[in-house]
Design a protein around this motif. Sequence first.
Motif, PDB file in Angstrom:
ATOM      1  N   GLU A  85     -12.566 -28.296   2.148  1.00 13.26           N
ATOM      2  CA  GLU A  85     -11.486 -28.883   1.337  1.00 13.26           C
ATOM      3  C   GLU A  85     -10.697 -27.807   0.607  1.00 13.26           C
ATOM      4  O   GLU A  85      -9.560 -28.034   0.197  1.00 13.26           O
ATOM      5  CB  GLU A  85     -12.068 -29.874   0.333  1.00 13.26           C
ATOM      6  CG  GLU A  85     -12.676 -31.121   0.973  1.00 13.26           C
ATOM      7  CD  GLU A  85     -13.197 -32.089  -0.069  1.00 13.26           C
ATOM      8  OE1 GLU A  85     -12.465 -32.371  -1.044  1.00 13.26           O
ATOM      9  OE2 GLU A  85     -14.346 -32.558   0.076  1.00 13.26           O
ATOM     10  N   TRP A  86     -11.335 -26.631   0.430  1.00 15.77           N
ATOM     11  CA  TRP A  86     -10.668 -25.497  -0.215  1.00 15.77           C
ATOM     12  C   TRP A  86     -10.732 -24.295   0.723  1.00 15.77           C
ATOM     13  O   TRP A  86     -11.671 -24.160   1.520  1.00 15.77           O
ATOM     14  CB  TRP A  86     -11.338 -25.157  -1.551  1.00 15.77           C
ATOM     15  CG  TRP A  86     -10.992 -26.095  -2.667  1.00 15.77           C
ATOM     16  CD1 TRP A  86     -10.010 -25.941  -3.619  1.00 15.77           C
ATOM     17  CD2 TRP A  86     -11.618 -27.352  -2.973  1.00 15.77           C
ATOM     18  NE1 TRP A  86      -9.996 -27.007  -4.480  1.00 15.77           N
ATOM     19  CE2 TRP A  86     -10.967 -27.891  -4.116  1.00 15.77           C
ATOM     20  CE3 TRP A  86     -12.668 -28.070  -2.392  1.00 15.77           C
ATOM     21  CZ2 TRP A  86     -11.340 -29.109  -4.677  1.00 15.77           C
ATOM     22  CZ3 TRP A  86     -13.030 -29.289  -2.948  1.00 15.77           C
ATOM     23  CH2 TRP A  86     -12.365 -29.795  -4.079  1.00 15.77           C
ATOM     24  N   LEU A  87      -9.755 -23.422   0.620  1.00 13.61           N
ATOM     25  CA  LEU A  87      -9.672 -22.246   1.482  1.00 13.61           C
ATOM     26  C   LEU A  87      -9.765 -20.960   0.667  1.00 13.61           C
ATOM     27  O   LEU A  87      -9.168 -20.849  -0.407  1.00 13.61           O
ATOM     28  CB  LEU A  87      -8.351 -22.235   2.260  1.00 13.61           C
ATOM     29  CG  LEU A  87      -8.067 -23.410   3.202  1.00 13.61           C
ATOM     30  CD1 LEU A  87      -6.719 -23.204   3.891  1.00 13.61           C
ATOM     31  CD2 LEU A  87      -9.177 -23.568   4.235  1.00 13.61           C
ATOM     32  N   ALA A  88     -10.498 -19.999   1.213  1.00 13.84           N
ATOM     33  CA  ALA A  88     -10.568 -18.655   0.648  1.00 13.84           C
ATOM     34  C   ALA A  88     -10.275 -17.661   1.761  1.00 13.84           C
ATOM     35  O   ALA A  88     -10.600 -17.903   2.927  1.00 13.84           O
ATOM     36  CB  ALA A  88     -11.951 -18.386   0.058  1.00 13.84           C
ATOM     37  N   PHE A  89      -9.656 -16.541   1.395  1.00 10.87           N
ATOM     38  CA  PHE A  89      -9.383 -15.479   2.358  1.00 10.87           C
ATOM     39  C   PHE A  89     -10.041 -14.196   1.856  1.00 10.87           C
ATOM     40  O   PHE A  89      -9.914 -13.838   0.680  1.00 10.87           O
ATOM     41  CB  PHE A  89      -7.877 -15.265   2.521  1.00 10.87           C
ATOM     42  CG  PHE A  89      -7.155 -16.472   3.050  1.00 10.87           C
ATOM     43  CD1 PHE A  89      -7.085 -16.712   4.415  1.00 10.87           C
ATOM     44  CD2 PHE A  89      -6.562 -17.382   2.183  1.00 10.87           C
ATOM     45  CE1 PHE A  89      -6.443 -17.837   4.902  1.00 10.87           C
ATOM     46  CE2 PHE A  89      -5.913 -18.513   2.656  1.00 10.87           C
ATOM     47  CZ  PHE A  89      -5.850 -18.741   4.029  1.00 10.87           C
ATOM     48  N   ILE A  90     -10.732 -13.515   2.756  1.00 16.77           N
ATOM     49  CA  ILE A  90     -11.336 -12.230   2.433  1.00 16.77           C
ATOM     50  C   ILE A  90     -10.953 -11.252   3.528  1.00 16.77           C
ATOM     51  O   ILE A  90     -11.158 -11.535   4.718  1.00 16.77           O
ATOM     52  CB  ILE A  90     -12.876 -12.332   2.326  1.00 16.77           C
ATOM     53  CG1 ILE A  90     -13.272 -13.288   1.190  1.00 16.77           C
ATOM     54  CG2 ILE A  90     -13.494 -10.955   2.103  1.00 16.77           C
ATOM     55  CD1 ILE A  90     -14.775 -13.513   1.068  1.00 16.77           C
TER      56      ILE A  90
END
Length: 325
Positions: A85-90
């Motif tokens: 439901e949430w996005l993170a970028f690394i």
Amino acid sequence: MNKILLSIIIPIYNVEKYLSSCLDSILTQDLNHVEMILVDDGSTDNSGKIADEYQKSNEHIKVIHQINQGLSGARNSGIKISEGEWLAFIDSDDIIAPNYISSIINSIGKYNPDALIFQFKRFNNAKTINSKVKKVNWSRISKKEAFITLGDDDYACYSWNKICRKDCYNNILFPINKNFEDMATSYRVFNNANTFYLTTSKLYFYRQREDSIVYTYSFKNKEDRVDGLANMYIFFQERYPDTDMVIKKNALVEGMHYVYDAEEQDQVVNKNTMLKVESILKQVKISESHLSGRFLLELIMFKKCKPIYNMIRKLTKEIHKNKEK
């Protein structure tokens, strides 16, 4: 696997030297509500093989192998298959704090935010850094305050120090074949969000590499950056015309420099970018620019007497060049 709340998207391209340290900084944490999407963007070294080996030993990892499309294309592919439901970028040469995931998952459960914003710390190629973070305290901020962080050096426009609800990326893709892609997307994603929480804790560690695009000069890099700034200037000027925002000031200053460099170097320019920049500089009122000191003088000369501006700009560049010797 439990319900996926957070999808962590990791674009990979020729980072065999750094990839394991990046992935290990994630895998030491509780991944009960997390999926990791590794996008091998046509690597020509062993990065893709390393990603596959990690996938074999961890059910939370998905791997995509694709023809090289650049950072934007890799991120877009990750978004497409994400289930969180949430996005993170690394970025695959960076690392995260030991409590990165727990801080995010806890705040999602407590606040149900549209966006989380946190600080980061730069480091070089040193093998060890102090990545310990104390208790993370979040404060609710307004949308306007969230926009202002995009011009704050402690936060900036980067996508990797922001966690946003996937819905906020509806109809938004990272631009293909453009550098400084975060400038083209972060403010638009924020515009689709309503609830923002911010912390001064440094949850992300950004590796500074001399061969990074950010630290490599080219006219295309300058043009891509100025195009992003110009679009943000237009966006913010429509909504907050009287607000002193660093992003708007940067757009004016770097816009003037872009016009000068294009003429002085006889560059082939993107016509749309040049038209936007020239229109902004023509329409801005000196008294409402919020510039001061040298940059205010530059704007006055640019608008009132271009030959003098060109002379000042040439002299300034020569001084900087001599200092670097």
